[in-house]
Design a protein around this motif. Sequence first.
Motif, PDB file in Angstrom:
ATOM      1  N   LEU A 274       0.799  -1.217   0.000  1.00  0.00           N
ATOM      2  CA  LEU A 274       0.000   0.000   0.000  1.00  0.00           C
ATOM      3  C   LEU A 274       0.838   1.276   0.000  1.00  0.00           C
ATOM      4  CD1 LEU A 274      -2.980  -0.879   2.360  1.00  0.00           C
ATOM      5  CD2 LEU A 274      -3.124  -0.184  -0.019  1.00  0.00           C
ATOM      6  N   ASN A 275       2.058   1.213   0.493  1.00  0.00           N
ATOM      7  CA  ASN A 275       2.907   2.412   0.490  1.00  0.00           C
ATOM      8  C   ASN A 275       3.734   2.528  -0.782  1.00  0.00           C
ATOM      9  OD1 ASN A 275       4.785   0.413   0.879  1.00  0.00           O
ATOM     10  ND2 ASN A 275       5.681   1.284   2.737  1.00  0.00           N
ATOM     11  N   GLY A 276       3.437   1.649  -1.763  1.00  0.00           N
ATOM     12  CA  GLY A 276       4.114   1.740  -3.047  1.00  0.00           C
ATOM     13  C   GLY A 276       5.335   0.875  -3.179  1.00  0.00           C
ATOM     14  N   THR A 277       5.821   0.301  -2.098  1.00  0.00           N
ATOM     15  CA  THR A 277       7.002  -0.544  -2.147  1.00  0.00           C
ATOM     16  C   THR A 277       6.709  -1.848  -2.897  1.00  0.00           C
ATOM     17  OG1 THR A 277       7.881   0.300  -0.058  1.00  0.00           O
ATOM     18  CG2 THR A 277       8.654  -1.858  -0.760  1.00  0.00           C
ATOM     19  N   VAL A 278       7.561  -2.202  -3.844  1.00  0.00           N
ATOM     20  CA  VAL A 278       7.469  -3.507  -4.492  1.00  0.00           C
ATOM     21  C   VAL A 278       8.096  -4.525  -3.550  1.00  0.00           C
ATOM     22  CG1 VAL A 278       8.211  -4.942  -6.423  1.00  0.00           C
ATOM     23  CG2 VAL A 278       7.502  -2.581  -6.831  1.00  0.00           C
ATOM     24  N   LYS A 279       7.345  -5.585  -3.244  1.00  0.00           N
ATOM     25  CA  LYS A 279       7.830  -6.641  -2.364  1.00  0.00           C
ATOM     26  C   LYS A 279       7.942  -7.950  -3.141  1.00  0.00           C
ATOM     27  CE  LYS A 279       6.061  -4.976   2.104  1.00  0.00           C
ATOM     28  NZ  LYS A 279       5.200  -5.345   3.258  1.00  0.00           N
ATOM     29  N   ILE A 280       9.029  -8.667  -2.882  1.00  0.00           N
ATOM     30  CA  ILE A 280       9.282  -9.948  -3.542  1.00  0.00           C
ATOM     31  C   ILE A 280       9.627 -10.969  -2.457  1.00  0.00           C
ATOM     32  CG2 ILE A 280      10.639 -11.180  -5.264  1.00  0.00           C
ATOM     33  CD1 ILE A 280      11.376  -8.381  -6.415  1.00  0.00           C
ATOM     34  N   VAL A 281       8.829 -12.038  -2.377  1.00  0.00           N
ATOM     35  CA  VAL A 281       9.028 -13.081  -1.370  1.00  0.00           C
ATOM     36  C   VAL A 281       9.301 -14.397  -2.086  1.00  0.00           C
ATOM     37  CG1 VAL A 281       7.981 -14.356   0.523  1.00  0.00           C
ATOM     38  CG2 VAL A 281       7.508 -11.930   0.274  1.00  0.00           C
ATOM     39  N   ARG A 282      10.273 -15.134  -1.594  1.00  0.00           N
ATOM     40  CA  ARG A 282      10.578 -16.450  -2.161  1.00  0.00           C
ATOM     41  C   ARG A 282      10.433 -17.527  -1.091  1.00  0.00           C
ATOM     42  NH1 ARG A 282      16.040 -17.009  -5.263  1.00  0.00           N
ATOM     43  NH2 ARG A 282      16.857 -16.437  -3.224  1.00  0.00           N
ATOM     44  N   GLY A 283       9.529 -18.474  -1.343  1.00  0.00           N
ATOM     45  CA  GLY A 283       9.410 -19.662  -0.527  1.00  0.00           C
ATOM     46  C   GLY A 283       9.353 -19.427   0.962  1.00  0.00           C
ATOM     47  N   THR A 284      10.102 -20.220   1.686  1.00  0.00           N
ATOM     48  CA  THR A 284      10.085 -20.129   3.140  1.00  0.00           C
ATOM     49  C   THR A 284      11.131 -19.161   3.669  1.00  0.00           C
ATOM     50  OG1 THR A 284      11.561 -22.048   3.212  1.00  0.00           O
ATOM     51  CG2 THR A 284       9.202 -22.460   3.441  1.00  0.00           C
ATOM     52  N   GLU A 285      11.711 -18.343   2.793  1.00  0.00           N
ATOM     53  CA  GLU A 285      12.699 -17.371   3.251  1.00  0.00           C
ATOM     54  C   GLU A 285      12.041 -16.349   4.180  1.00  0.00           C
ATOM     55  OE1 GLU A 285      14.490 -15.607  -0.153  1.00  0.00           O
ATOM     56  OE2 GLU A 285      15.456 -17.465  -0.822  1.00  0.00           O
ATOM     57  N   SER A 286      12.759 -15.949   5.201  1.00  0.00           N
ATOM     58  CA  SER A 286      12.228 -14.971   6.146  1.00  0.00           C
ATOM     59  C   SER A 286      12.379 -13.540   5.649  1.00  0.00           C
ATOM     60  CB  SER A 286      12.942 -15.114   7.498  1.00  0.00           C
ATOM     61  OG  SER A 286      14.335 -14.876   7.349  1.00  0.00           O
ATOM     62  N   THR A 287      13.118 -13.354   4.568  1.00  0.00           N
ATOM     63  CA  THR A 287      13.373 -12.018   4.040  1.00  0.00           C
ATOM     64  C   THR A 287      12.314 -11.619   3.029  1.00  0.00           C
ATOM     65  OG1 THR A 287      15.756 -12.274   4.313  1.00  0.00           O
ATOM     66  CG2 THR A 287      15.018 -10.560   2.807  1.00  0.00           C
ATOM     67  N   VAL A 288      11.777 -10.432   3.174  1.00  0.00           N
ATOM     68  CA  VAL A 288      10.949  -9.829   2.147  1.00  0.00           C
ATOM     69  C   VAL A 288      11.819  -8.810   1.423  1.00  0.00           C
ATOM     70  CG1 VAL A 288       8.933  -8.412   1.647  1.00  0.00           C
ATOM     71  CG2 VAL A 288       8.796 -10.202   3.377  1.00  0.00           C
ATOM     72  N   ASN A 289      12.087  -9.069   0.162  1.00  0.00           N
ATOM     73  CA  ASN A 289      12.929  -8.178  -0.623  1.00  0.00           C
ATOM     74  C   ASN A 289      12.126  -6.971  -1.076  1.00  0.00           C
ATOM     75  OD1 ASN A 289      15.384 -10.103  -0.973  1.00  0.00           O
ATOM     76  ND2 ASN A 289      13.614 -11.339  -1.565  1.00  0.00           N
ATOM     77  N   ARG A 290      12.748  -5.786  -1.051  1.00  0.00           N
ATOM     78  CA  ARG A 290      12.026  -4.543  -1.297  1.00  0.00           C
ATOM     79  C   ARG A 290      12.676  -3.676  -2.358  1.00  0.00           C
ATOM     80  NH1 ARG A 290      11.085  -5.664   4.003  1.00  0.00           N
ATOM     81  NH2 ARG A 290       9.069  -5.076   4.867  1.00  0.00           N
ATOM     82  N   VAL A 291      11.812  -3.029  -3.122  1.00  0.00           N
ATOM     83  CA  VAL A 291      12.227  -1.947  -4.000  1.00  0.00           C
ATOM     84  C   VAL A 291      11.367  -0.751  -3.605  1.00  0.00           C
ATOM     85  CG1 VAL A 291      12.554  -1.170  -6.375  1.00  0.00           C
ATOM     86  CG2 VAL A 291      12.669  -3.623  -5.827  1.00  0.00           C
ATOM     87  N   LEU A 292      11.966   0.236  -2.972  1.00  0.00           N
ATOM     88  CA  LEU A 292      11.208   1.338  -2.398  1.00  0.00           C
ATOM     89  C   LEU A 292      10.599   2.228  -3.473  1.00  0.00           C
ATOM     90  CD1 LEU A 292      13.609   2.360   0.517  1.00  0.00           C
ATOM     91  CD2 LEU A 292      11.719   0.704   0.534  1.00  0.00           C
ATOM     92  N   PHE A 293       9.445   2.770  -3.159  1.00  0.00           N
ATOM     93  CA  PHE A 293       8.773   3.694  -4.069  1.00  0.00           C
ATOM     94  C   PHE A 293       9.691   4.884  -4.348  1.00  0.00           C
ATOM     95  CE2 PHE A 293       5.766   7.200  -4.927  1.00  0.00           C
ATOM     96  CZ  PHE A 293       5.139   6.651  -6.041  1.00  0.00           C
ATOM     97  N   GLY A 294       9.889   5.190  -5.619  1.00  0.00           N
ATOM     98  CA  GLY A 294      10.784   6.287  -6.003  1.00  0.00           C
ATOM     99  C   GLY A 294      12.187   5.850  -6.348  1.00  0.00           C
ATOM    100  N   ALA A 295      12.535   4.572  -6.066  1.00  0.00           N
ATOM    101  CA  ALA A 295      13.863   4.065  -6.413  1.00  0.00           C
ATOM    102  C   ALA A 295      14.018   4.009  -7.934  1.00  0.00           C
ATOM    103  CB  ALA A 295      14.074   2.686  -5.809  1.00  0.00           C
ATOM    104  N   ALA A 296      15.261   4.002  -8.393  1.00  0.00           N
ATOM    105  CA  ALA A 296      15.540   4.085  -9.828  1.00  0.00           C
ATOM    106  C   ALA A 296      14.909   2.948 -10.618  1.00  0.00           C
ATOM    107  CB  ALA A 296      17.047   4.110 -10.046  1.00  0.00           C
ATOM    108  N   THR A 297      14.868   1.747 -10.043  1.00  0.00           N
ATOM    109  CA  THR A 297      14.327   0.601 -10.787  1.00  0.00           C
ATOM    110  C   THR A 297      12.892   0.268 -10.383  1.00  0.00           C
ATOM    111  OG1 THR A 297      15.225  -1.003  -9.187  1.00  0.00           O
ATOM    112  CG2 THR A 297      16.631  -0.394 -11.065  1.00  0.00           C
ATOM    113  N   HIS A 298      12.253   1.154  -9.632  1.00  0.00           N
ATOM    114  CA  HIS A 298      10.885   0.887  -9.186  1.00  0.00           C
ATOM    115  C   HIS A 298       9.908   0.953 -10.349  1.00  0.00           C
ATOM    116  CE1 HIS A 298       6.870   1.682  -7.586  1.00  0.00           C
ATOM    117  NE2 HIS A 298       7.266   1.094  -6.480  1.00  0.00           N
ATOM    118  N   VAL A 299       9.138  -0.122 -10.512  1.00  0.00           N
ATOM    119  CA  VAL A 299       8.031  -0.186 -11.463  1.00  0.00           C
ATOM    120  C   VAL A 299       6.974  -1.087 -10.842  1.00  0.00           C
ATOM    121  CG1 VAL A 299       7.239  -0.899 -13.751  1.00  0.00           C
ATOM    122  CG2 VAL A 299       9.500   0.118 -13.500  1.00  0.00           C
ATOM    123  N   ASP A 300       5.717  -0.692 -10.924  1.00  0.00           N
ATOM    124  CA  ASP A 300       4.650  -1.555 -10.440  1.00  0.00           C
ATOM    125  C   ASP A 300       4.673  -2.847 -11.249  1.00  0.00           C
ATOM    126  OD1 ASP A 300       2.234  -2.843  -9.797  1.00  0.00           O
ATOM    127  OD2 ASP A 300       1.167  -0.949  -9.565  1.00  0.00           O
TER     128      ASP A 300
END
Length: 352
Positions: A274-300
């Motif tokens: 909801l805050n625009g951050t792109v989130k990428i989750v893989r399997g049972t990994e505890s890490t949620v990978n983020r691309v912050l809103f406004g970052a150079a490679t950010h695309v919905d």
Amino acid sequence: MDIDIIIKEPRKSLVLLLFFFFLAGCGSDDGDSSGPPPLSACETGSNPNVSFTASFTDLEGIAHIEPLGEIQAFHNFSEHSYVFIKPEVSEVPVYAPVDMDLVNVTFDGVDYQPMFRASCEVVIRFGHITDPIPAIRDLVVNQGISMFEGQAPTLLKLSAGDLIGTTSGTVQAKSFDFGVYHSERPLTFLNNDRFHPVETFKFASCPYDYYTGDLRNQMYDLFGPKPLVQPLNCRGPRGKEGTIAGTWFDTMEVFSTPYFGQTEFSPLHVATALNGTVKIVRGTESTVNRVLFGAATHVDPEEVTTEHCYELDSGGYFYFQLQSDGTLHVVRETSGTCPSEFPASGFTVYYR
């Protein structure tokens, strides 16, 4: 603070949590369970148009609400909402939003998960209730049940506004769960066969849409974390045909009895918070990978129809390439920056 970046529970606690959700969520599918349950087996009475009349908590103690479809660690599609308590508030009460019957309650050694039936068609579930009222706590059975199959008997009746208990939320994030499920309103996913064997995914609906007027607006105003840069709605399945957005699987095979362990059910999920951050989750990994809103490679991701490389806030990148046959090729590197073109090898193939 997001639950997905501060999970530090011991492995044992995680296993117990996943096991509980498996028991509670994985009912069998008879091929026609999207219809109404047999009323003869339901003590609560039929009412597919239930309306909630009492707030489920004291809203002034709530920091924000994450609706359906948000990405969390160890999850694919979030089939219930997360309610986050303000840091300065030690605990909040939890109330019955409508006249309803308690049909099950489990305890995982830390907190309680009561399940209620508002009608034969509508089930309400709360998670991470720290201190339920004695009448509920005394009915713990520690056995997950199907929400609609068999129609469990009523254990306790509550009226709208009755106290269910109090909660301080999870230790990690001060949040608790609020979910509602409707047997006559199944969700539609891009590949229903992947999700529909699990009741909680198939029948999840927005708890806040059962409210009306000012009370509903107050709850929607709490959706976040803010600022809200996405359309304000309770969301739902996050996949979008012809794009990289949503849930992907590492096998062509569709498992008839998927479980919450992501290695079989959902090894990859890509969506925008909801805050625009792109989130990428893989399997049972505890890490949620983020691309912050406004970052150079950010695309919905709902706008990516061919390929795109995301450089992550934590370092490294994900490079996605959508194929003409509908599969997705993915390269993941934990360091470095996006290459000028998609690599010819070293990618993983994912399926809808």
